[in-house]
Motif scaffolding. Sequence first.
Motif, PDB file in Angstrom:
ATOM      1  N   MET A 201      82.058  91.003 -35.757  1.00  9.95           N
ATOM      2  CA  MET A 201      83.108  90.388 -36.537  1.00  9.95           C
ATOM      3  C   MET A 201      83.730  91.401 -37.495  1.00  9.95           C
ATOM      4  SD  MET A 201      84.560  87.296 -37.599  1.00  9.95           S
ATOM      5  CE  MET A 201      83.415  85.995 -37.293  1.00  9.95           C
ATOM      6  N   ILE A 202      82.915  92.243 -38.102  1.00 10.33           N
ATOM      7  CA  ILE A 202      83.431  93.193 -39.084  1.00 10.33           C
ATOM      8  C   ILE A 202      84.366  94.211 -38.434  1.00 10.33           C
ATOM      9  CG2 ILE A 202      81.516  94.838 -38.968  1.00 10.33           C
ATOM     10  CD1 ILE A 202      83.145  93.716 -42.219  1.00 10.33           C
ATOM     11  N   TRP A 203      84.132  94.529 -37.151  1.00  6.05           N
ATOM     12  CA  TRP A 203      84.996  95.490 -36.457  1.00  6.05           C
ATOM     13  C   TRP A 203      86.386  94.923 -36.249  1.00  6.05           C
ATOM     14  CZ3 TRP A 203      83.540 100.158 -36.933  1.00  6.05           C
ATOM     15  CH2 TRP A 203      82.181 100.453 -37.014  1.00  6.05           C
ATOM     16  N   TYR A 204      86.474  93.611 -36.056  1.00  7.72           N
ATOM     17  CA  TYR A 204      87.795  92.987 -35.942  1.00  7.72           C
ATOM     18  C   TYR A 204      88.537  93.078 -37.280  1.00  7.72           C
ATOM     19  CZ  TYR A 204      86.767  91.168 -31.334  1.00  7.72           C
ATOM     20  OH  TYR A 204      86.468  91.060 -30.007  1.00  7.72           O
ATOM     21  N   LEU A 205      87.815  92.949 -38.368  1.00  9.16           N
ATOM     22  CA  LEU A 205      88.432  93.092 -39.683  1.00  9.16           C
ATOM     23  C   LEU A 205      88.954  94.512 -39.863  1.00  9.16           C
ATOM     24  CD1 LEU A 205      89.127  92.027 -42.502  1.00  9.16           C
ATOM     25  CD2 LEU A 205      86.805  92.692 -43.204  1.00  9.16           C
ATOM     26  N   TYR A 206      88.138  95.499 -39.524  1.00 14.69           N
ATOM     27  CA  TYR A 206      88.574  96.898 -39.626  1.00 14.69           C
ATOM     28  C   TYR A 206      89.797  97.153 -38.756  1.00 14.69           C
ATOM     29  CZ  TYR A 206      84.060  97.937 -41.851  1.00 14.69           C
ATOM     30  OH  TYR A 206      82.967  97.965 -42.695  1.00 14.69           O
ATOM     31  N   ALA A 207      89.767  96.642 -37.533  1.00 12.67           N
ATOM     32  CA  ALA A 207      90.898  96.837 -36.620  1.00 12.67           C
ATOM     33  C   ALA A 207      92.159  96.170 -37.163  1.00 12.67           C
ATOM     34  CB  ALA A 207      90.566  96.285 -35.231  1.00 12.67           C
ATOM     35  N   THR A 208      92.008  94.975 -37.719  1.00 14.10           N
ATOM     36  CA  THR A 208      93.152  94.258 -38.271  1.00 14.10           C
ATOM     37  C   THR A 208      93.749  95.013 -39.458  1.00 14.10           C
ATOM     38  OG1 THR A 208      92.184  92.165 -37.561  1.00 14.10           O
ATOM     39  CG2 THR A 208      93.910  92.044 -39.216  1.00 14.10           C
ATOM     40  N   VAL A 209      92.898  95.524 -40.325  1.00  9.87           N
ATOM     41  CA  VAL A 209      93.372  96.292 -41.475  1.00  9.87           C
ATOM     42  C   VAL A 209      94.035  97.588 -41.008  1.00  9.87           C
ATOM     43  CG1 VAL A 209      92.617  97.585 -43.523  1.00  9.87           C
ATOM     44  CG2 VAL A 209      91.749  95.286 -43.099  1.00  9.87           C
ATOM     45  N   ALA A 210      93.452  98.256 -40.020  1.00  9.38           N
ATOM     46  CA  ALA A 210      94.035  99.495 -39.502  1.00  9.38           C
ATOM     47  C   ALA A 210      95.419  99.242 -38.911  1.00  9.38           C
ATOM     48  CB  ALA A 210      93.109 100.116 -38.449  1.00  9.38           C
TER      49      ALA A 210
ATOM     50  N   LEU B  30      82.226  70.590 -21.964  1.00 12.30           N
ATOM     51  CA  LEU B  30      82.176  72.018 -22.262  1.00 12.30           C
ATOM     52  C   LEU B  30      80.743  72.531 -22.108  1.00 12.30           C
ATOM     53  CD1 LEU B  30      83.777  74.495 -23.229  1.00 12.30           C
ATOM     54  CD2 LEU B  30      83.200  73.832 -25.572  1.00 12.30           C
ATOM     55  N   THR B  31      80.587  73.489 -21.212  1.00  9.83           N
ATOM     56  CA  THR B  31      79.271  74.094 -20.985  1.00  9.83           C
ATOM     57  C   THR B  31      79.111  75.321 -21.877  1.00  9.83           C
ATOM     58  OG1 THR B  31      80.097  75.542 -19.236  1.00  9.83           O
ATOM     59  CG2 THR B  31      79.318  73.340 -18.570  1.00  9.83           C
ATOM     60  N   GLU B  32      77.904  75.827 -21.928  1.00 13.83           N
ATOM     61  CA  GLU B  32      77.656  77.043 -22.700  1.00 13.83           C
ATOM     62  C   GLU B  32      78.451  78.212 -22.117  1.00 13.83           C
ATOM     63  OE1 GLU B  32      73.896  79.889 -23.754  1.00 13.83           O
ATOM     64  OE2 GLU B  32      73.526  77.738 -23.673  1.00 13.83           O
ATOM     65  N   HIS B  33      78.508  78.280 -20.792  1.00 16.67           N
ATOM     66  CA  HIS B  33      79.296  79.325 -20.136  1.00 16.67           C
ATOM     67  C   HIS B  33      80.783  79.167 -20.469  1.00 16.67           C
ATOM     68  CE1 HIS B  33      80.558  82.273 -17.204  1.00 16.67           C
ATOM     69  NE2 HIS B  33      81.377  81.377 -16.690  1.00 16.67           N
ATOM     70  N   GLY B  34      81.265  77.945 -20.485  1.00 16.50           N
ATOM     71  CA  GLY B  34      82.666  77.692 -20.825  1.00 16.50           C
ATOM     72  C   GLY B  34      82.986  78.112 -22.250  1.00 16.50           C
ATOM     73  N   LEU B  35      82.079  77.843 -23.160  1.00 17.94           N
ATOM     74  CA  LEU B  35      82.261  78.243 -24.553  1.00 17.94           C
ATOM     75  C   LEU B  35      82.243  79.766 -24.684  1.00 17.94           C
ATOM     76  CD1 LEU B  35      82.621  77.238 -27.439  1.00 17.94           C
ATOM     77  CD2 LEU B  35      80.127  77.189 -27.642  1.00 17.94           C
ATOM     78  N   TRP B  36      81.346  80.401 -23.977  1.00 16.01           N
ATOM     79  CA  TRP B  36      81.264  81.865 -23.981  1.00 16.01           C
ATOM     80  C   TRP B  36      82.551  82.455 -23.415  1.00 16.01           C
ATOM     81  CZ3 TRP B  36      81.327  85.730 -20.269  1.00 16.01           C
ATOM     82  CH2 TRP B  36      80.909  86.986 -20.703  1.00 16.01           C
ATOM     83  N   THR B  37      83.059  81.891 -22.330  1.00 17.11           N
ATOM     84  CA  THR B  37      84.307  82.361 -21.731  1.00 17.11           C
ATOM     85  C   THR B  37      85.467  82.209 -22.719  1.00 17.11           C
ATOM     86  OG1 THR B  37      83.509  81.763 -19.538  1.00 17.11           O
ATOM     87  CG2 THR B  37      85.882  82.072 -19.780  1.00 17.11           C
ATOM     88  N   TYR B  38      85.501  81.090 -23.429  1.00 20.88           N
ATOM     89  CA  TYR B  38      86.532  80.855 -24.441  1.00 20.88           C
ATOM     90  C   TYR B  38      86.497  81.934 -25.523  1.00 20.88           C
ATOM     91  CZ  TYR B  38      88.574  78.832 -28.665  1.00 20.88           C
ATOM     92  OH  TYR B  38      89.292  78.634 -29.813  1.00 20.88           O
ATOM     93  N   VAL B  39      85.325  82.210 -26.058  1.00 17.24           N
ATOM     94  CA  VAL B  39      85.189  83.200 -27.131  1.00 17.24           C
ATOM     95  C   VAL B  39      85.612  84.580 -26.646  1.00 17.24           C
ATOM     96  CG1 VAL B  39      83.517  84.383 -28.624  1.00 17.24           C
ATOM     97  CG2 VAL B  39      83.444  81.894 -28.389  1.00 17.24           C
ATOM     98  N   VAL B  40      85.179  84.974 -25.464  1.00 12.59           N
ATOM     99  CA  VAL B  40      85.552  86.283 -24.918  1.00 12.59           C
ATOM    100  C   VAL B  40      87.063  86.357 -24.691  1.00 12.59           C
ATOM    101  CG1 VAL B  40      85.339  87.783 -22.891  1.00 12.59           C
ATOM    102  CG2 VAL B  40      83.302  86.769 -23.908  1.00 12.59           C
ATOM    103  N   ALA B  41      87.648  85.306 -24.147  1.00 13.76           N
ATOM    104  CA  ALA B  41      89.084  85.298 -23.872  1.00 13.76           C
ATOM    105  C   ALA B  41      89.901  85.354 -25.160  1.00 13.76           C
ATOM    106  CB  ALA B  41      89.461  84.064 -23.056  1.00 13.76           C
ATOM    107  N   VAL B  42      89.503  84.591 -26.172  1.00 11.55           N
ATOM    108  CA  VAL B  42      90.235  84.614 -27.447  1.00 11.55           C
ATOM    109  C   VAL B  42      90.138  85.999 -28.082  1.00 11.55           C
ATOM    110  CG1 VAL B  42      90.194  83.730 -29.827  1.00 11.55           C
ATOM    111  CG2 VAL B  42      90.129  82.153 -27.916  1.00 11.55           C
ATOM    112  N   ASN B  43      88.972  86.611 -28.027  1.00 13.75           N
ATOM    113  CA  ASN B  43      88.815  87.963 -28.571  1.00 13.75           C
ATOM    114  C   ASN B  43      89.653  88.980 -27.792  1.00 13.75           C
ATOM    115  OD1 ASN B  43      87.116  87.382 -30.745  1.00 13.75           O
ATOM    116  ND2 ASN B  43      85.314  87.367 -29.419  1.00 13.75           N
TER     117      ASN B  43
END
Length: 161
Positions: free
Chosen positions: A1-10, A108-121
Motif C-alpha cells: 500500500m505504501i508503494w502506491y502512495l509513493y508512486a502517487t506522490v511521484a 463473490l468467491t475468494e478468487h473473484g475478490l482477489w481478481t477484483y483487487v488485482v484488476a483495480v490495482n
Amino acid sequence: MIWYLYATVAVFMICFLAYRSKPEKYADLMGVSALLALVFCIGNAITVLYRFPDAMLAAPVLDLFLVAMIFRSNQQSPETWKSLIVATLVAQLTLHAVTIGLWKTGSLTEHGLWTYVVAVNAIFIVQLLTLATVGVGHGLDCLRGWMSDRRHSALVQDAGQ
C-alpha cells in the motif's frame, strides 16, 4: 500500500513540475493528477474507517466523480491521455459494479475478490503511468531544447573565434 502512495506522490510531483514549466499547457494534467491523488487518499481513509469490503461501496461514487470531471475537461480541450484516463475509469466502474453485485448476492468467491483487487490495482497503475508519461515527456522536451540551445550557443562561440 505504501508503494502506491509513493508512486502517487511521484506522479503528482512530475505533473506539478510540468505545470510549473508551462501552466497554460499542463493545467489539466496537474488537475487530474491532483484529483487522482485526492481520490486515492479518500479511498484509503474510507477503507481504514469502514474496512474492506464495506469500503468498496464508496469506490463507484469516487470514480464517477473522477469520470465526470475528466470527461468534461476532455470535451473542452480534447487530449488522448484524458480519453485513456476516462476509459480506465469506466472499466474500473464496471469492475466495481460487477464485484459489488456479486458480493451483495453472495456469489463473490475468494478468487473473484482477489481478481477484483488485482484488476483495480492494475488499472490504477495504468492511470499513474499515463499521467507520468505526459509529464516526463514534457521534461524530455525541455531537456532536448536545453541541449539544442547549448549546442547552438557553443557553435556560435566557436564560429566567433
